[in-house]
Design a protein around this motif. Structure first.
Motif, short mmCIF file in Angstrom:
data_model
loop_
_atom_site.label_atom_id
_atom_site.label_comp_id
_atom_site.label_asym_id
_atom_site.label_seq_id
_atom_site.Cartn_x
_atom_site.Cartn_y
_atom_site.Cartn_z
N ALA A 131 0.80 -1.23 0.00
CA ALA A 131 0.00 0.00 0.00
C ALA A 131 0.84 1.28 0.00
CB ALA A 131 -0.94 0.00 1.20
N TYR A 132 2.04 1.23 0.54
CA TYR A 132 2.88 2.42 0.63
C TYR A 132 3.63 2.71 -0.67
CZ TYR A 132 6.31 -1.24 1.49
OH TYR A 132 7.07 -2.36 1.39
N MET A 133 3.58 1.82 -1.64
CA MET A 133 4.34 2.00 -2.89
C MET A 133 3.49 2.66 -3.97
SD MET A 133 6.73 -1.33 -3.32
CE MET A 133 7.94 -0.46 -4.32
N ARG A 134 4.17 3.48 -4.77
CA ARG A 134 3.56 4.12 -5.94
C ARG A 134 4.57 4.13 -7.07
NH1 ARG A 134 0.17 3.60 -2.78
NH2 ARG A 134 -1.51 4.96 -2.15
N LEU A 135 4.07 4.29 -8.27
CA LEU A 135 4.92 4.46 -9.44
C LEU A 135 5.05 5.96 -9.67
CD1 LEU A 135 6.47 2.81 -11.53
CD2 LEU A 135 4.49 3.01 -13.02
N LEU A 136 6.24 6.48 -9.46
CA LEU A 136 6.51 7.90 -9.62
C LEU A 136 6.72 8.20 -11.10
CD1 LEU A 136 7.59 10.68 -8.24
CD2 LEU A 136 9.80 9.73 -8.85
N GLU A 137 6.03 9.22 -11.61
CA GLU A 137 6.25 9.72 -12.96
C GLU A 137 6.71 11.15 -12.85
OE1 GLU A 137 2.71 9.43 -15.30
OE2 GLU A 137 2.80 7.24 -15.39
N VAL A 138 7.79 11.46 -13.55
CA VAL A 138 8.32 12.83 -13.54
C VAL A 138 8.90 13.13 -14.91
CG1 VAL A 138 10.59 12.17 -12.59
CG2 VAL A 138 9.72 14.49 -12.25
N ARG A 139 8.72 14.35 -15.34
CA ARG A 139 9.23 14.78 -16.64
C ARG A 139 10.72 15.10 -16.52
NH1 ARG A 139 6.82 15.84 -21.15
NH2 ARG A 139 4.80 15.85 -20.16
N GLY A 140 11.49 14.61 -17.48
CA GLY A 140 12.93 14.87 -17.49
C GLY A 140 13.21 16.35 -17.71
N ARG A 141 14.14 16.88 -16.95
CA ARG A 141 14.44 18.31 -17.02
C ARG A 141 15.18 18.67 -18.30
NH1 ARG A 141 17.66 15.49 -14.32
NH2 ARG A 141 19.90 15.84 -14.21
N LYS A 142 15.85 17.73 -18.94
CA LYS A 142 16.58 17.99 -20.19
C LYS A 142 15.84 17.43 -21.40
CE LYS A 142 21.08 18.04 -17.94
NZ LYS A 142 22.39 17.38 -17.84
N SER A 143 15.40 16.19 -21.31
CA SER A 143 14.78 15.52 -22.46
C SER A 143 13.31 15.83 -22.61
CB SER A 143 14.94 14.00 -22.34
OG SER A 143 14.14 13.52 -21.26
N GLY A 144 12.63 16.14 -21.50
CA GLY A 144 11.19 16.35 -21.54
C GLY A 144 10.41 15.04 -21.54
N ARG A 145 11.11 13.91 -21.61
CA ARG A 145 10.45 12.60 -21.56
C ARG A 145 9.95 12.31 -20.16
NH1 ARG A 145 14.93 8.68 -23.26
NH2 ARG A 145 13.74 7.51 -21.73
N THR A 146 8.93 11.47 -20.07
CA THR A 146 8.42 11.06 -18.76
C THR A 146 9.16 9.81 -18.31
OG1 THR A 146 6.25 11.99 -19.22
CG2 THR A 146 6.36 10.33 -17.49
N PHE A 147 9.69 9.87 -17.10
CA PHE A 147 10.41 8.75 -16.51
C PHE A 147 9.60 8.20 -15.35
CE2 PHE A 147 13.65 11.30 -18.52
CZ PHE A 147 14.40 10.34 -19.19
N THR A 148 9.69 6.90 -15.11
CA THR A 148 8.96 6.26 -14.02
C THR A 148 9.91 5.43 -13.16
OG1 THR A 148 8.43 4.29 -15.31
CG2 THR A 148 6.84 6.10 -15.39
N THR A 149 9.58 5.34 -11.89
CA THR A 149 10.31 4.48 -10.96
C THR A 149 9.42 4.21 -9.75
OG1 THR A 149 12.42 4.14 -9.82
CG2 THR A 149 11.45 6.33 -9.64
N PRO A 150 9.48 3.01 -9.18
CA PRO A 150 8.71 2.73 -7.97
C PRO A 150 9.34 3.44 -6.77
CG PRO A 150 9.83 0.74 -8.74
CD PRO A 150 10.17 1.83 -9.69
N VAL A 151 8.48 3.98 -5.91
CA VAL A 151 8.95 4.69 -4.71
C VAL A 151 8.09 4.30 -3.51
CG1 VAL A 151 9.94 6.68 -5.93
CG2 VAL A 151 7.54 6.72 -5.24
#
Length: 151
Positions: A34-54
């Protein structure tokens, strides 16, 4: 020109990458702790969306995101963007992030390590259960963000 990674970053091992991909898939399907989420954040250089579990920490009536590995790409991207998206299954939550000052980090880092020690202890020199003051030295190399609704 290539630049070296900051000393405060701990690179993922092959096993870490495998586990993160597996957890990412589980989170997309809505199956994970329950405490885990998939983080999505836009790259500051590429503008691509990156994901990682947090791991999201609920502490003192607020929600926190701690970069246990140190100065990670997602932490730099979140800092630059000022907002992130947390996903779990079909649910997405857009949040603003506010990085807190080093002086305010020790209590949050301690709570994070105490809560998730089995997963993150290896990234900290201070053992779980230590007093708050023991985390002052690690505060400057551990990004900590408060999650704020309404992004």
């Amino acid at each position: 020109m290539l630049t070296a990674m900051p000393d405060t970053f701990q690179k993922e091992s092959t096993l870490d990458r495998f586990f993160n991909r597996l957890m990412g898939r589980a989170l997309r399907l809505g199956f994970a702790p329950a405490y885990m989420r998939l983080l999505e954040v836009r790259g500051r250089k590429s503008g691509r969306t990156f994901t990682t579990p947090v791991n999201i920490l609920d502490f003192n009536g607020r929600r926190w995101l701690v970069a246990a590995r140190g100065e990670t790409a997602w932490a730099r991207n979140a800092r630059a963007a000022g907002h992130i998206v947390l996903r779990r299954g079909s649910r997405a939550e857009s949040l603003m992030v506010r990085e807190i000052a080093d002086a305010d980090k020790p209590e949050v880092i301690k709570a994070f390590l105490d809560r998730f020690a089995s997963q993150v202890q290896r990234f900290f020199d201070v053992p779980a259960g230590s007093p708050v003051d023991a985390f002052r030295a690690t505060a400057s190399r551990t990004p900590v963000f408060e999650l704020i609704a309404g992004a």
